[in-house]
Scaffold this motif. Structure first.
Motif, PDB file in Angstrom:
ATOM      1  N   VAL A  23      -3.709   6.530  -4.581  1.00 43.59           N
ATOM      2  CA  VAL A  23      -3.100   7.359  -5.525  1.00 43.59           C
ATOM      3  C   VAL A  23      -4.266   8.558  -6.041  1.00 43.59           C
ATOM      4  N   THR A  24      -5.360   7.994  -6.439  1.00 47.58           N
ATOM      5  CA  THR A  24      -6.550   8.632  -6.904  1.00 47.58           C
ATOM      6  C   THR A  24      -6.975   9.376  -5.807  1.00 47.58           C
ATOM      7  N   PHE A  27      -4.628  12.568  -5.331  1.00 44.27           N
ATOM      8  CA  PHE A  27      -4.901  13.565  -6.377  1.00 44.27           C
ATOM      9  C   PHE A  27      -6.109  14.386  -6.113  1.00 44.27           C
ATOM     10  N   TRP A 112      -2.743  22.281 -14.089  1.00 48.06           N
ATOM     11  CA  TRP A 112      -1.640  21.393 -14.133  1.00 48.06           C
ATOM     12  C   TRP A 112      -0.616  21.787 -13.158  1.00 48.06           C
ATOM     13  N   GLU A 113      -0.559  22.915 -12.723  1.00 47.62           N
ATOM     14  CA  GLU A 113       0.364  23.392 -11.636  1.00 47.62           C
ATOM     15  C   GLU A 113       0.247  22.374 -10.575  1.00 47.62           C
ATOM     16  N   GLY A 116       0.297  18.222 -12.365  1.00 46.96           N
ATOM     17  CA  GLY A 116       1.760  17.991 -12.830  1.00 46.96           C
ATOM     18  C   GLY A 116       2.563  17.658 -11.491  1.00 46.96           C
ATOM     19  N   ARG A 117       2.357  18.492 -10.705  1.00 49.62           N
ATOM     20  CA  ARG A 117       3.159  18.454  -9.363  1.00 49.62           C
ATOM     21  C   ARG A 117       2.936  16.991  -8.633  1.00 49.62           C
ATOM     22  N   MET A 119       1.765  14.295 -10.083  1.00 52.81           N
ATOM     23  CA  MET A 119       2.358  13.218 -10.698  1.00 52.81           C
ATOM     24  C   MET A 119       3.913  13.105 -10.353  1.00 52.81           C
ATOM     25  N   LEU A 120       4.638  14.078 -10.086  1.00 53.32           N
ATOM     26  CA  LEU A 120       6.025  14.067  -9.881  1.00 53.32           C
ATOM     27  C   LEU A 120       6.138  13.482  -8.345  1.00 53.32           C
ATOM     28  N   GLN A 122       3.770  11.895  -6.245  1.00 55.52           N
ATOM     29  CA  GLN A 122       3.208  10.784  -6.196  1.00 55.52           C
ATOM     30  C   GLN A 122       3.486   9.434  -6.887  1.00 55.52           C
ATOM     31  N   ILE A 123       4.066   9.478  -7.942  1.00 55.60           N
ATOM     32  CA  ILE A 123       4.638   8.593  -8.994  1.00 55.60           C
ATOM     33  C   ILE A 123       6.093   8.679  -9.318  1.00 55.60           C
ATOM     34  N   GLU A 124       6.614   9.649  -9.884  1.00 59.36           N
ATOM     35  CA  GLU A 124       7.889   9.738 -10.065  1.00 59.36           C
ATOM     36  C   GLU A 124       9.023   9.378  -9.133  1.00 59.36           C
ATOM     37  N   LYS A 126       8.471   8.249  -6.437  1.00 58.55           N
ATOM     38  CA  LYS A 126       8.157   7.013  -5.496  1.00 58.55           C
ATOM     39  C   LYS A 126       8.723   5.613  -6.352  1.00 58.55           C
TER      40      LYS A 126
ATOM     41  N   MET B   1       5.076  25.100 -14.443  1.00 61.64           N
ATOM     42  CA  MET B   1       5.760  23.900 -13.701  1.00 61.64           C
ATOM     43  C   MET B   1       7.076  24.121 -13.931  1.00 61.64           C
ATOM     44  N   LYS B   3       9.215  21.581 -13.383  1.00 63.38           N
ATOM     45  CA  LYS B   3       9.929  20.241 -13.717  1.00 63.38           C
ATOM     46  C   LYS B   3       8.629  19.508 -14.074  1.00 63.38           C
ATOM     47  N   PRO B   5       6.669  15.970 -15.378  1.00 61.49           N
ATOM     48  CA  PRO B   5       6.895  14.465 -15.409  1.00 61.49           C
ATOM     49  C   PRO B   5       7.209  14.044 -16.650  1.00 61.49           C
ATOM     50  N   THR B   9       6.407   8.406 -16.368  1.00 66.58           N
ATOM     51  CA  THR B   9       5.460   8.593 -15.258  1.00 66.58           C
ATOM     52  C   THR B   9       4.057   8.868 -15.660  1.00 66.58           C
ATOM     53  N   ILE B  12       2.619   5.546 -16.340  1.00 72.79           N
ATOM     54  CA  ILE B  12       2.172   4.710 -15.376  1.00 72.79           C
ATOM     55  C   ILE B  12       1.144   5.333 -14.667  1.00 72.79           C
ATOM     56  N   TRP B  13       0.792   6.573 -14.791  1.00 66.22           N
ATOM     57  CA  TRP B  13      -0.520   7.316 -14.336  1.00 66.22           C
ATOM     58  C   TRP B  13      -1.626   6.928 -15.216  1.00 66.22           C
ATOM     59  N   LEU B  16      -2.251   3.048 -15.148  1.00 61.34           N
ATOM     60  CA  LEU B  16      -2.875   2.639 -13.799  1.00 61.34           C
ATOM     61  C   LEU B  16      -4.261   2.869 -13.371  1.00 61.34           C
ATOM     62  N   ASN B  17      -4.733   3.804 -14.081  1.00 61.79           N
ATOM     63  CA  ASN B  17      -6.111   4.292 -14.298  1.00 61.79           C
ATOM     64  C   ASN B  17      -7.116   3.083 -15.147  1.00 61.79           C
ATOM     65  N   SER B 141       5.386   0.337  -4.554  1.00 60.93           N
ATOM     66  CA  SER B 141       5.922   1.593  -4.061  1.00 60.93           C
ATOM     67  C   SER B 141       5.100   2.727  -4.108  1.00 60.93           C
ATOM     68  N   LEU B 142       3.809   2.852  -4.800  1.00 63.06           N
ATOM     69  CA  LEU B 142       2.970   3.770  -4.946  1.00 63.06           C
ATOM     70  C   LEU B 142       2.038   4.089  -3.674  1.00 63.06           C
TER      71      LEU B 142
END
Lengths: 163, 163
Positions: A23-24, A27, A112-113, A116-117, A119-120, A122-124, A126, B1, B3, B5, B9, B12-13, B16-17, B141-142
DNA sequence: GATTAATAGATGCATGTGCATGTATCTAAA
DNA sequence: TTTAGATACATGCACATGCATCTATTAATC
């Protein structure tokens, strides 16, 4: 070894490492592709933007995953880049008050563009609903008690999980 | 943005870190305190000890979290320390077959005393039963599908979780 | 069979990180 | 008030990491 860790324990340890790495890496790669600084910079900028009246460096240190010397250098780079200002603290001449600049705010918004995307995607997108709260509670259980700084965020996440 | 997160979400992020950092730091600190190499070295030694007939370096690379150049250098250090041998691969003159030495096995066993105990104290003792399977499935799942190397381990963990 | 592409692994370089230590300032005890 | 200890932050150094690139070898294409 008197007692061996069981298979689930091993799975948690292995998966924690792999999931974090993957995940890192995603990102960082996407941020770099957009010619933006690392996720760690985002976290600093966001912390400073929320702190309306600025923030002491040691306070930021306790909230971030940087150790003190590393944060000190990172802040220096951000000051050099005009994203953050460093003023002497009024009450303590050892200390420094950090403030985000307008350029810093602009960069954070731009990051953030992408951030945030990610986070959606890769996490939300999945993690299945069924495992969200177990994942949150499970991860939280690995963290020492004294890390209470995140209790607020954690509680609001728990609330959300109950909806 | 378009949408944002949601709170879970974000949790979790963040978790996780933090969880990864804290657990990893504890492992590394305890290993260092015992004057032992890092956890990454343990993983390499263990992978090589399981591979009875040795293992190609690229195969080890795909199983580990090292990228290729970094693994190359790490192996070199382990060879210098007498823990691993590097022989030319019989079928491919570019390749190398890695084997663990007796010294390597001895070191791994010694590390396990610390490493295994840490898995118990930092993970098994901390994660409540109720969240074990959610944590495992959530972390899994990640991870991108192609990371199938760990399916065996994951499946046996799932079996355990059902007991 | 010659040429081109792909793969295994090594190396150079820039950057990040942890850790020990240094300096200035604050706090507290003698 | 002098002094000992703690705290805030900076700096130096060793080492790890990511990334680009290099060499040698194999595989594929013409």
């Amino acid at each position: 070894m008197d007692k061996k860790p069981n298979d689930q324990t091993t799975a948690i340890w292995v998966l924690l490492n792999i999931a974090h790495k993957r995940v890192t890496q995603t990102f960082e790669a996407e941020l770099k592709r957009a010619r933006l600084p690392s996720a760690a910079w985002y976290d600093i900028l966001w912390a400073l933007e929320r702190a309306k009246d600025g923030m002491r460096q040691n306070q930021l240190e306790s909230q971030s995953l940087f150790d003190q010397p590393n944060l000190s250098r990172t802040i220096k780079r951000m000051v050099d880049d005009g994203l953050v200002t460093q003023c002497p603290a009024p009450s303590d001449r050892r200390g420094r008050v950090l403030r985000i600049t307008d350029d810093g705010k602009a960069l954070r918004a731009q990051m953030w563009e992408v951030y945030g995307r990610l986070m959606l995607s890769q996490i939300e997108d999945k993690v299945p609903d069924a495992h969200i709260s177990g994942l949150i509670e499970g991860l939280a259980s690995l963290i020492p008690e004294k890390d209470e700084k995140l209790q607020g965020k954690l509680n609001s996440a728990r609330d959300g999980a109950e909806n």
